[in-house]
Structures are given as C-alpha cells and as structure tokens.
Motif scaffolding. Structure first.
Motif, PDB file in Angstrom:
ATOM      1  N   GLY A  86       0.825  -1.149  -0.035  1.00  0.00           N
ATOM      2  CA  GLY A  86       0.012  -0.017   0.104  1.00  0.00           C
ATOM      3  C   GLY A  86       1.054   1.329  -0.199  1.00  0.00           C
ATOM      4  O   GLY A  86       0.499   2.153  -0.515  1.00  0.00           O
ATOM      5  N   SER A  87       1.916   1.196   0.450  1.00  0.00           N
ATOM      6  CA  SER A  87       3.162   2.271   0.656  1.00  0.00           C
ATOM      7  C   SER A  87       4.256   1.763   0.159  1.00  0.00           C
ATOM      8  O   SER A  87       4.988   1.025   0.561  1.00  0.00           O
ATOM      9  CB  SER A  87       3.173   2.930   1.895  1.00  0.00           C
ATOM     10  N   LYS A  88       4.395   2.206  -1.336  1.00  0.00           N
ATOM     11  CA  LYS A  88       5.735   1.717  -2.007  1.00  0.00           C
ATOM     12  C   LYS A  88       7.021   2.357  -1.133  1.00  0.00           C
ATOM     13  O   LYS A  88       8.020   1.774  -1.023  1.00  0.00           O
ATOM     14  CB  LYS A  88       5.615   2.023  -3.379  1.00  0.00           C
ATOM     15  N   GLY A  89       6.843   3.555  -0.967  1.00  0.00           N
ATOM     16  CA  GLY A  89       8.237   4.421  -0.207  1.00  0.00           C
ATOM     17  C   GLY A  89       8.355   3.634   0.943  1.00  0.00           C
ATOM     18  O   GLY A  89       9.642   3.425   1.427  1.00  0.00           O
ATOM     19  N   ARG A  90       7.563   3.314   1.945  1.00  0.00           N
ATOM     20  CA  ARG A  90       7.884   2.580   3.109  1.00  0.00           C
ATOM     21  C   ARG A  90       8.374   1.284   3.123  1.00  0.00           C
ATOM     22  O   ARG A  90       9.189   0.882   3.689  1.00  0.00           O
ATOM     23  CB  ARG A  90       6.360   2.440   4.199  1.00  0.00           C
ATOM     24  N   TYR A  91       7.532   0.395   2.257  1.00  0.00           N
ATOM     25  CA  TYR A  91       8.307  -0.600   1.760  1.00  0.00           C
ATOM     26  C   TYR A  91       9.605  -0.706   1.145  1.00  0.00           C
ATOM     27  O   TYR A  91      10.588  -1.436   1.964  1.00  0.00           O
ATOM     28  CB  TYR A  91       7.203  -1.612   0.738  1.00  0.00           C
ATOM     29  N   PHE A  92       9.937   0.242   0.295  1.00  0.00           N
ATOM     30  CA  PHE A  92      11.198   0.385  -0.240  1.00  0.00           C
ATOM     31  C   PHE A  92      12.097   0.752   0.912  1.00  0.00           C
ATOM     32  O   PHE A  92      13.251   0.142   1.089  1.00  0.00           O
ATOM     33  CB  PHE A  92      11.259   1.363  -1.198  1.00  0.00           C
ATOM     34  N   ASN A  93      11.788   1.614   1.805  1.00  0.00           N
ATOM     35  CA  ASN A  93      12.856   1.956   2.879  1.00  0.00           C
ATOM     36  C   ASN A  93      12.869   0.768   3.960  1.00  0.00           C
ATOM     37  O   ASN A  93      14.105   0.540   4.493  1.00  0.00           O
ATOM     38  CB  ASN A  93      12.310   3.323   3.549  1.00  0.00           C
ATOM     39  N   ARG A  94      12.160  -0.013   4.160  1.00  0.00           N
ATOM     40  CA  ARG A  94      12.270  -1.080   4.990  1.00  0.00           C
ATOM     41  C   ARG A  94      12.973  -2.305   4.509  1.00  0.00           C
ATOM     42  O   ARG A  94      13.384  -2.877   5.259  1.00  0.00           O
ATOM     43  CB  ARG A  94      10.883  -1.292   5.795  1.00  0.00           C
ATOM     44  N   HIS A  95      12.723  -2.806   3.234  1.00  0.00           N
ATOM     45  CA  HIS A  95      12.825  -4.027   2.774  1.00  0.00           C
ATOM     46  C   HIS A  95      13.928  -3.854   1.496  1.00  0.00           C
ATOM     47  O   HIS A  95      14.312  -4.984   1.150  1.00  0.00           O
ATOM     48  CB  HIS A  95      11.563  -4.829   2.309  1.00  0.00           C
ATOM     49  N   ILE A  96      14.297  -2.862   1.100  1.00  0.00           N
ATOM     50  CA  ILE A  96      15.061  -2.857  -0.347  1.00  0.00           C
ATOM     51  C   ILE A  96      16.496  -1.868   0.102  1.00  0.00           C
ATOM     52  O   ILE A  96      17.553  -2.295  -0.139  1.00  0.00           O
ATOM     53  CB  ILE A  96      14.217  -2.253  -1.323  1.00  0.00           C
ATOM     54  N   LYS A  97      15.988  -0.486   0.336  1.00  0.00           N
ATOM     55  CA  LYS A  97      17.222   0.202   0.547  1.00  0.00           C
ATOM     56  C   LYS A  97      18.137  -0.184   1.838  1.00  0.00           C
ATOM     57  O   LYS A  97      17.671  -0.625   2.684  1.00  0.00           O
ATOM     58  CB  LYS A  97      16.342   1.582   1.167  1.00  0.00           C
ATOM     59  N   ASP A  98      19.478  -0.057   1.504  1.00  0.00           N
ATOM     60  CA  ASP A  98      20.361  -0.428   2.249  1.00  0.00           C
ATOM     61  C   ASP A  98      20.587  -1.843   2.631  1.00  0.00           C
ATOM     62  O   ASP A  98      21.318  -2.589   3.288  1.00  0.00           O
ATOM     63  CB  ASP A  98      20.555   0.222   3.743  1.00  0.00           C
ATOM     64  N   LYS A  99      19.887  -2.746   1.674  1.00  0.00           N
ATOM     65  CA  LYS A  99      19.746  -4.230   2.000  1.00  0.00           C
ATOM     66  C   LYS A  99      20.332  -4.901   0.542  1.00  0.00           C
ATOM     67  O   LYS A  99      20.634  -6.054   0.783  1.00  0.00           O
ATOM     68  CB  LYS A  99      18.409  -4.655   2.305  1.00  0.00           C
ATOM     69  N   PHE A 100      20.063  -4.204  -0.348  1.00  0.00           N
ATOM     70  CA  PHE A 100      20.685  -4.830  -1.654  1.00  0.00           C
ATOM     71  C   PHE A 100      21.772  -3.801  -2.297  1.00  0.00           C
ATOM     72  O   PHE A 100      21.718  -2.566  -2.394  1.00  0.00           O
ATOM     73  CB  PHE A 100      19.544  -5.260  -2.782  1.00  0.00           C
ATOM     74  N   LYS A 101      22.626  -4.337  -2.803  1.00  0.00           N
ATOM     75  CA  LYS A 101      23.592  -3.527  -4.017  1.00  0.00           C
ATOM     76  C   LYS A 101      22.879  -2.889  -4.940  1.00  0.00           C
ATOM     77  O   LYS A 101      21.949  -3.594  -5.422  1.00  0.00           O
ATOM     78  CB  LYS A 101      24.758  -4.441  -4.380  1.00  0.00           C
ATOM     79  N   PHE A 102      23.360  -1.794  -5.392  1.00  0.00           N
ATOM     80  CA  PHE A 102      22.741  -0.976  -6.372  1.00  0.00           C
ATOM     81  C   PHE A 102      23.690  -0.364  -7.345  1.00  0.00           C
ATOM     82  O   PHE A 102      24.762  -0.188  -6.879  1.00  0.00           O
ATOM     83  CB  PHE A 102      21.716  -0.034  -6.010  1.00  0.00           C
ATOM     84  N   GLN A 103      23.213  -0.072  -8.497  1.00  0.00           N
ATOM     85  CA  GLN A 103      23.994   0.895  -9.320  1.00  0.00           C
ATOM     86  C   GLN A 103      23.084   2.019  -9.746  1.00  0.00           C
ATOM     87  O   GLN A 103      21.844   1.736 -10.150  1.00  0.00           O
ATOM     88  CB  GLN A 103      24.023  -0.137 -10.686  1.00  0.00           C
ATOM     89  N   LYS A 104      23.574   3.137  -9.747  1.00  0.00           N
ATOM     90  CA  LYS A 104      22.857   4.330  -9.807  1.00  0.00           C
ATOM     91  C   LYS A 104      22.998   4.603 -11.483  1.00  0.00           C
ATOM     92  O   LYS A 104      24.234   4.746 -11.786  1.00  0.00           O
ATOM     93  CB  LYS A 104      23.457   5.542  -9.182  1.00  0.00           C
ATOM     94  N   LEU A 105      22.000   4.741 -12.071  1.00  0.00           N
ATOM     95  CA  LEU A 105      22.156   5.039 -13.748  1.00  0.00           C
ATOM     96  C   LEU A 105      21.818   6.647 -13.806  1.00  0.00           C
ATOM     97  O   LEU A 105      21.406   7.370 -12.860  1.00  0.00           O
ATOM     98  CB  LEU A 105      21.132   4.510 -14.335  1.00  0.00           C
ATOM     99  N   ALA A 106      22.289   6.869 -15.031  1.00  0.00           N
ATOM    100  CA  ALA A 106      21.812   8.534 -15.344  1.00  0.00           C
ATOM    101  C   ALA A 106      20.463   8.664 -14.835  1.00  0.00           C
ATOM    102  O   ALA A 106      19.582   7.921 -15.282  1.00  0.00           O
ATOM    103  CB  ALA A 106      22.280   8.579 -16.764  1.00  0.00           C
ATOM    104  N   GLU A 107      20.185   9.911 -14.890  1.00  0.00           N
ATOM    105  CA  GLU A 107      18.859  10.382 -14.825  1.00  0.00           C
ATOM    106  C   GLU A 107      17.945  10.262 -15.949  1.00  0.00           C
ATOM    107  O   GLU A 107      18.716  10.341 -17.084  1.00  0.00           O
ATOM    108  CB  GLU A 107      18.758  11.736 -14.330  1.00  0.00           C
ATOM    109  N   GLU A 108      16.631  10.060 -15.890  1.00  0.00           N
ATOM    110  CA  GLU A 108      15.675   9.762 -16.929  1.00  0.00           C
ATOM    111  C   GLU A 108      15.808  11.153 -17.950  1.00  0.00           C
ATOM    112  O   GLU A 108      15.657  12.095 -17.793  1.00  0.00           O
ATOM    113  CB  GLU A 108      14.617   9.499 -16.478  1.00  0.00           C
TER     114      GLU A 108
END
Length: 67
Positions: free
Chosen positions: A45-67
């Motif tokens: 129901g809250s994508k931002g809250r889910y992202f912050n709790r379960h994805i952010k700082d939990k998985f390696k990431f690659q930042k791409l150029a802005e859209e």
C-alpha cells in the motif's frame, strides 16, 4: 496505488534486478533481489515505506543516469 517517492519500477526475473525510477528522475538498479521482494513491493500500500524497510541499504545497487 501511486507513490510520492517512486515513479516507476520493474523487475527482471532472469537477472533478479529491480529497476526503480524515483519521482526525482533518479534511476537505480538493485541487484540480486528475490522475486518475492518485488511482488511484495508491487502489492504494498505504501511503496516508499516498503522500499525503505525492505530494499534500501539491503541490496547492492547501481545508480544510472537520470531519466
């Protein structure tokens, strides 16, 4: 449900990569994300809250150029 943080997201099953485009137009690829995490984000129901709790700082990431 629209998110105030996330503009768009997609998932590639073969590479287990979650692509998130934020409202700020920043694009991130999160690596080795289990499909269940993607499905829970999609169902959340809250994508931002889910992202912050379960994805952010939990998985390696690659930042791409802005859209």
């Amino acid at each position: 449900m629209p998110s105030s943080v996330i503009k768009y997201f997609s998932y590639d099953v073969a590479s287990e990569t979650l692509k998130i485009i934020f409202i700020t137009e920043m694009i991130y690829l999160y690596k080795n994300v289990p499909e269940r995490i993607y499905k829970m984000l999609k169902a959340s129901g809250s994508k931002g809250r889910y992202f912050n709790r379960h994805i952010k700082d939990k998985f390696k990431f690659q930042k791409l150029a802005e859209e």
